[in-house]
Motif scaffolding. Structure first.
Motif, PDB file in Angstrom:
ATOM      1  N   LEU A 454       0.829  -1.210   0.000  1.00  0.00           N
ATOM      2  CA  LEU A 454       0.000   0.000   0.000  1.00  0.00           C
ATOM      3  C   LEU A 454       0.862   1.258   0.000  1.00  0.00           C
ATOM      4  O   LEU A 454       0.580   2.217  -0.735  1.00  0.00           O
ATOM      5  CB  LEU A 454      -0.918  -0.005   1.229  1.00  0.00           C
ATOM      6  CG  LEU A 454      -1.782   1.240   1.432  1.00  0.00           C
ATOM      7  CD1 LEU A 454      -2.749   1.446   0.269  1.00  0.00           C
ATOM      8  CD2 LEU A 454      -2.543   1.151   2.757  1.00  0.00           C
ATOM      9  N   SER A 455       1.930   1.272   0.810  1.00  0.00           N
ATOM     10  CA  SER A 455       2.790   2.462   0.866  1.00  0.00           C
ATOM     11  C   SER A 455       3.487   2.692  -0.468  1.00  0.00           C
ATOM     12  O   SER A 455       3.724   3.840  -0.872  1.00  0.00           O
ATOM     13  CB  SER A 455       3.806   2.326   1.999  1.00  0.00           C
ATOM     14  OG  SER A 455       4.729   1.294   1.743  1.00  0.00           O
ATOM     15  N   SER A 456       3.809   1.606  -1.181  1.00  0.00           N
ATOM     16  CA  SER A 456       4.407   1.756  -2.518  1.00  0.00           C
ATOM     17  C   SER A 456       3.377   2.289  -3.503  1.00  0.00           C
ATOM     18  O   SER A 456       3.704   3.103  -4.375  1.00  0.00           O
ATOM     19  CB  SER A 456       4.945   0.404  -3.001  1.00  0.00           C
ATOM     20  OG  SER A 456       5.965  -0.062  -2.161  1.00  0.00           O
ATOM     21  N   TRP A 457       2.142   1.830  -3.381  1.00  0.00           N
ATOM     22  CA  TRP A 457       1.060   2.234  -4.281  1.00  0.00           C
ATOM     23  C   TRP A 457       0.716   3.712  -4.085  1.00  0.00           C
ATOM     24  O   TRP A 457       0.562   4.465  -5.060  1.00  0.00           O
ATOM     25  CB  TRP A 457      -0.149   1.347  -4.011  1.00  0.00           C
ATOM     26  CG  TRP A 457      -1.287   1.480  -4.974  1.00  0.00           C
ATOM     27  CD1 TRP A 457      -1.240   1.323  -6.323  1.00  0.00           C
ATOM     28  CD2 TRP A 457      -2.653   1.781  -4.648  1.00  0.00           C
ATOM     29  NE1 TRP A 457      -2.502   1.506  -6.871  1.00  0.00           N
ATOM     30  CE2 TRP A 457      -3.391   1.781  -5.865  1.00  0.00           C
ATOM     31  CE3 TRP A 457      -3.325   2.022  -3.456  1.00  0.00           C
ATOM     32  CZ2 TRP A 457      -4.759   2.040  -5.909  1.00  0.00           C
ATOM     33  CZ3 TRP A 457      -4.688   2.263  -3.492  1.00  0.00           C
ATOM     34  CH2 TRP A 457      -5.389   2.269  -4.723  1.00  0.00           C
ATOM     35  N   LEU A 458       0.641   4.152  -2.821  1.00  0.00           N
ATOM     36  CA  LEU A 458       0.308   5.550  -2.527  1.00  0.00           C
ATOM     37  C   LEU A 458       1.530   6.466  -2.586  1.00  0.00           C
ATOM     38  O   LEU A 458       1.392   7.668  -2.835  1.00  0.00           O
ATOM     39  CB  LEU A 458      -0.308   5.663  -1.125  1.00  0.00           C
ATOM     40  CG  LEU A 458      -1.633   4.962  -0.864  1.00  0.00           C
ATOM     41  CD1 LEU A 458      -2.037   5.146   0.599  1.00  0.00           C
ATOM     42  CD2 LEU A 458      -2.732   5.501  -1.780  1.00  0.00           C
ATOM     43  N   VAL A 462       3.020  10.034   1.248  1.00  0.00           N
ATOM     44  CA  VAL A 462       1.564  10.149   1.393  1.00  0.00           C
ATOM     45  C   VAL A 462       1.074   9.176   2.458  1.00  0.00           C
ATOM     46  O   VAL A 462       0.244   9.513   3.308  1.00  0.00           O
ATOM     47  CB  VAL A 462       0.863   9.877   0.046  1.00  0.00           C
ATOM     48  CG1 VAL A 462      -0.652   9.786   0.225  1.00  0.00           C
ATOM     49  CG2 VAL A 462       1.217  10.958  -0.958  1.00  0.00           C
ATOM     50  N   PHE A 463       1.584   7.968   2.409  1.00  0.00           N
ATOM     51  CA  PHE A 463       1.175   6.962   3.381  1.00  0.00           C
ATOM     52  C   PHE A 463       1.475   7.432   4.804  1.00  0.00           C
ATOM     53  O   PHE A 463       0.616   7.346   5.694  1.00  0.00           O
ATOM     54  CB  PHE A 463       1.898   5.646   3.097  1.00  0.00           C
ATOM     55  CG  PHE A 463       1.588   4.560   4.084  1.00  0.00           C
ATOM     56  CD1 PHE A 463       0.410   3.840   3.994  1.00  0.00           C
ATOM     57  CD2 PHE A 463       2.479   4.257   5.106  1.00  0.00           C
ATOM     58  CE1 PHE A 463       0.115   2.838   4.912  1.00  0.00           C
ATOM     59  CE2 PHE A 463       2.201   3.262   6.026  1.00  0.00           C
ATOM     60  CZ  PHE A 463       1.012   2.553   5.927  1.00  0.00           C
ATOM     61  N   LEU A 464       2.681   7.925   5.047  1.00  0.00           N
ATOM     62  CA  LEU A 464       3.041   8.362   6.401  1.00  0.00           C
ATOM     63  C   LEU A 464       2.249   9.590   6.825  1.00  0.00           C
ATOM     64  O   LEU A 464       1.957   9.763   8.017  1.00  0.00           O
ATOM     65  CB  LEU A 464       4.539   8.625   6.479  1.00  0.00           C
ATOM     66  CG  LEU A 464       5.424   7.362   6.428  1.00  0.00           C
ATOM     67  CD1 LEU A 464       6.893   7.745   6.379  1.00  0.00           C
ATOM     68  CD2 LEU A 464       5.148   6.455   7.633  1.00  0.00           C
ATOM     69  N   ALA A 465       1.874  10.441   5.886  1.00  0.00           N
ATOM     70  CA  ALA A 465       1.013  11.572   6.223  1.00  0.00           C
ATOM     71  C   ALA A 465      -0.337  11.074   6.729  1.00  0.00           C
ATOM     72  O   ALA A 465      -0.909  11.630   7.687  1.00  0.00           O
ATOM     73  CB  ALA A 465       0.832  12.477   5.011  1.00  0.00           C
ATOM     74  N   GLY A 466      -0.865  10.035   6.103  1.00  0.00           N
ATOM     75  CA  GLY A 466      -2.115   9.442   6.572  1.00  0.00           C
ATOM     76  C   GLY A 466      -1.967   8.806   7.936  1.00  0.00           C
ATOM     77  O   GLY A 466      -2.873   8.894   8.784  1.00  0.00           O
TER      78      GLY A 466
END
Length: 926
Positions: A454-458, A462-466
């Protein structure tokens, strides 16, 4: 017809609501008439009698009028319970008229004469007593030897998942958070630790209000009755809002080393200490350094400062798991925390760094924000696994940890999840007996793998911001998986839940079958991957959304497969799916594509597959697909030969894993077949083993040193005579006192080589006895001793195998926590499997009793004793043995072990002749 369709939709909707409601109500949870707000807990452990007295005063929110209060307690005796409320009609305090226990459900029910009205200020005051058990659960004792060799004890805790109730009466559910004041009354010469910092320490004065009220009238003031030593009272600051399973206390003769974080991201410096038994503190230096860096890194990554004033890490001699993330007081197995720069191996250094980072990640993801129920365990463990490696990568960038993840962690997940007896990442948990069974490769490694995907996809930023939004929104509270998806969706601007629920709520993962349509297009079809290779249509109902990442010579094309079958433009006849191996799936290529990829592997710079992770993935997919029959084992053996000029550790490690797996399954095949497979292994590993040699140079980097260990081990195990002779020479020089003869990285592998290649039983016994002496040498580091312990299980001699098994029952020879080394090693030793099963089945009741409080260890014993067999009659015997047993507490590992054995049995039947034919041709060619 339209009416029927609408009716079906309504039926499905209400059925889903019913199931969700029924799932929640079927959980074994406490009544909601009261809720704890604050605990004031006092405990007085006695390390001679192994008894403890306690008092807990709980401030309650009363949600409805009540005169019955039910809470958790297990193996505790409540000597009195008093309810205090200004709203009582007669007097402000009343004693319980009845205290009744349900030992099966671990609850105690207190009944009072007068009802307490809702919304009233109410306090429950309980006196209780319990036992410091020796089962590594709850409030327990752990043994060690002092400087004179005398056995002594310390007290420690392990509460996850549901064992806080063994230490004090409480509401032992993760969503019932409260604050805690802790007081410990202990011998003055000992160190007493809890989650928070000490706010007062003074001689204990018997007052009649402490934890021993009614127990010690007439005792000497400030003295312990049993030992007549002076006693102190240690009080700790109030904790933040937290779950009971994260509370902790440790009492023992500890020493410590200390450091402080920079305060750059936490706002202020955090005091960090590593506590050990006397004489071992310097072995905590590596963990201390990692901790100070990781605490600041996580504060930056998560956007939230570490909320406690200190972080203590403690090495515990007896510890069931690897470590436990108690807030501010992380406890570890000794081997998981301590590292000696001169005497420990590089593998131990890496494992210590990762374990520290994993537990520190929990301080935010698990402690600051906690799962609302155990269904969401993966939120704790999967995330801490992924972000733990993220921190290790930050601290040790030269270790290439993400390729390591692809090589080690992801395969653990995919191997287990390829079984029908696997489970979804999000799995319903109702009975506390089920919880420990999901602390497995699915919750940890599949959870981490889908987060990485998921972190690669986003995009990682962005992932860590979420994640930061999620933590900020739910800090000091509880959350579910859906709450994480909501925060990520808001930041990313896409419906993350729609993508991720396919991966977390469904069991399994897909295999993608690729067909070339022409030079520019491919057709990709997905189906659930089962290692049995006999997928049924009813099992293939999930359409996973699969990020493809198509690697071509010019670029990586980002596509997403959303249907059962789709076509994609690749623009080249040379391609590979799953670039960087960030996706959670296997890929089955047609033979012409495999041959082209093998040609790429042979290129000096590895051509299209210049990324190490892509070569690791190619080997992993081919090795796994031969198990299920979607590719042949002989095709994998051919592919392996393409890597003769490979230089990267992780690729060789993956090849070693699959060749070892084949040899393990083929263990009862004719000797010429096994000899031929070992000949292939020698051909692959010996050239690089001789090139790298035995000496560790200061200029060698981490991965070069890891490669040296791997190739020497493989060359020696496969019978390279030069390597065997050198190993034998170095071994005997080492046991005679020449420590320089064997580098710490090579000791375990050399023990294995020398033991495996003993010329006769007399030599084997002599070698085995020397390795046993190494294990018994308590001056050595834990990782070196345990390497020796594990090696003992590789014996061929029936007499030595039986001695080893007998050792596992003797706590003086093998600690209960370390019995896993015995079972795992014997289970992987073809010469010992039958002996292990006979021992397990003959001693079942004894072993079950031994591990009754540590059932995860029993699950490992079950798995190790079962899953190595490939004979149908033996498997049927095993199934019959367990048929009349109550297996509820270890059902998952048992089912998975039996299924794994059946998978291997079918694999062998299907491919044994083909491998035999291949070996004949290979030997003739060679």
């Amino acid at each position: 017809m339209k009416f029927l369709w609408i009716a079906f939709i309504f039926f499905a909707y209400f059925a889903q609501l019913y199931l969700k409601k029924n799932m929640a109500t079927s959980r074994q949870v406490l009544p909601t008439n009261v809720r704890p707000v604050h605990y004031d807990l006092s405990l007085r452990p006695n390390l001679t009698s192994f008894h403890f007295d306690g008092r807990v005063i709980v401030k309650l929110d009363v949600n409805e009028d009540t005169k019955v209060i039910t809470l958790n307690a297990h193996e505790l005796k409540l000597t009195s319970a008093k309810l205090q409320s200004s709203a009582l009609k007669t007097q402000s305090s009343q004693e319980a008229t009845d205290i009744s226990y349900d030992e099966q459900k671990h609850i105690v029910t207190l009944t009072f004469a007068e009802s307490v009205p809702a919304k009233s200020e109410t306090v429950l005051d309980i006196l209780f007593e319990g036992t410091l058990n020796d089962q590594m659960a709850g409030f327990y004792r752990s043994s060690y030897k002092d400087a004179s060799g005398e056995t002594k004890y310390l007290a420690t805790t392990q509460f996850e998942a549901t064992d806080a109730r063994r230490a004090f009466p409480c509401w032992d559910e993760p969503s019932l958070k409260a604050t805690f004041d802790v007081t410990l009354v202990v011998p003055s010469e000992l160190t007493a630790l809890s989650n928070m910092n000490v706010i007062s320490e003074k001689p204990f004065q018997e007052s009649g209000k402490g934890p021993n009220v009614g127990k010690h009238e007439g005792s000497q003031t400030g003295k312990d009755v049993a030992t007549s030593t002076s006693v102190k009272e240690v009080k700790y600051a109030t904790t933040p809002m937290m779950s009971t399973y994260l509370l902790a206390f440790v009492v023992g003769p500890f020493e410590y080393i200390e450091a402080h974080t920079t305060g750059e991201h936490n706002g202020e410096s955090v005091k960090v200490r590593v506590y050990t038994l006397p004489g071992s503190t310097e072995q905590g230096r590596h963990a201390l350094n990692v901790c100070t860096k990781a605490l600041e890194y996580f504060a930056a990554v998560f956007g939230e400062p570490y909320p406690l004033p200190k972080m203590d890490m403690v090495a515990i001699p007896d510890f069931e798991a690897g470590a436990m993330e108690n807030w501010g007081l992380v406890t570890y197995r000794t081997v998981a925390l301590l590292f000696d720069e001169k005497a420990s191996s590089l593998a131990a250094k890496k494992q210590t760094a990762y374990t520290v980072c994993h537990e520190l990640a929990h301080q935010w993801f698990g402690n600051l924000v906690t799962m609302e129920w155990w269904d969401h365990l993966w939120l704790n463990e999967g995330f801490a696994t992924w972000v733990g490696w993220l921190a290790v990568d930050h601290v040790f960038p030269d270790w290439d940890v993400w390729t390591s993840f692809v090589n080690e962690d992801m395969p653990r997940a995919l191997s287990l999840d390829a079984l029908r007896s696997s489970h979804p990442i999000e799995v319903a948990v109702n009975d506390p007996a089920e919880i420990h069974q999901i602390f497995d490769a699915i919750s940890y490694y599949k959870g981490a793998s889908v987060i990485r995907m998921l972190s690669s996809w986003l995009g990682v930023d962005v992932f860590l911001a979420g994640v930061r939004r999620y933590l900020h929104r739910h800090k000091f509270g509880n959350a579910s998986t859906g709450d994480l998806w909501a925060a990520l969706s808001e930041v990313a601007g896409v419906d993350v839940s729609k993508f991720m629920q396919l991966w977390t709520k469904n069991v399994g993962y897909p295999v993608l079958r690729v067909e070339s349509v022409d030079d520019s297009n491919i057709e990709v079809t997905q189906a659930r991957y089962l290692s049995t290779g006999d997928l049924k249509s009813v099992e293939d109902t999930t359409n996973w959304w699969v990020p493809l990442g198509v690697l071509t010579p010019d670029k990586v094309e980002s596509y997403t497969l959303t249907d059962k079958s789709q076509r994609f433009a690749v623009g080249s006849h040379s391609f590979k799916l799953n670039a960087g191996q960030s996706g959670v799936y296997r890929v089955q290529y047609p033979i012409d594509v495999i041959k082209r990829l093998a040609d790429e592997v042979r290129k000096p710079n590895n051509g299209l597959l210049s990324n190490t992770a892509d070569r690791v993935g190619l080997v992993a997919d081919a090795g796994s697909l031969c198990v299920s029959g979607e590719q042949t084992t002989s095709a994998f053996l051919e592919l392996a030969q393409a890597f003769q000029n490979e230089t990267e550790y992780f690729v060789w490690s993956q090849i070693s894993t699959h060749l070892s797996n084949i040899l393990s399954v083929w263990y009862e095949q004719p000797s010429e077949v096994k000899d031929g497979l070992n000949q292939l292994r020698r051909q692959l590993f010996s050239p690089i083993a001789h090139k790298l040699g035995w000496e560790f140079k200061p200029t060698d980097d981490y991965l070069t040193n890891m490669l040296r260990v791997l190739v020497l081990s493989n060359a020696g195990r496969s019978g390279d005579q030069g390597i065997v002779d050198e190993a034998r020479d170095r071994f005997w020089r080492f046991v005679k006192g020449d420590n320089e003869a064997l580098h710490p990285n090579l000791r375990g592998p050399v023990y294995n080589i020398v033991l495996k290649n003993a010329n006769d039983e007399a030599e084997e016994t002599s070698v085995w006895e020397e390795i046993l002496k190494i294990y018994e040498n308590e001056t050595l580091t834990s990782d070196q001793r345990l390497a020796a312990l594990a090696t003992l299980g590789n014996a061929k001699s029936e007499a030595l195998i039986n001695r080893y098994l007998a050792m596992s029952l003797d706590e003086k020879q093998v600690r209960g926590q370390d019995s896993v080394y015995v079972f795992r090693t014997l289970g992987s030793n073809p010469d010992a499997r039958n002996h292990l099963w006979e021992f397990f089945s003959n001693n079942y009741d004894l072993l079950h009793t031994k591990f009754s409080k540590s059932l995860s260890l029993f699950g490992i014993a079950v798995k190790s004793s079962v899953d190595g067999f490939v004979d149908d009659r033996r498997i049927e015997e095993i199934e019959a043995f367990f048929a009349n047993k109550d297996t509820k507490e270890y059902a998952r590992p048992l089912q998975q072990a039996i299924e794994a054995a059946k998978v291997n049995a079918e694999w062998l039947k299907r491919d044994s002749q083909a491998v035999q034919d291949w070996v004949k041709g290979y030997v003739a060619r060679d």
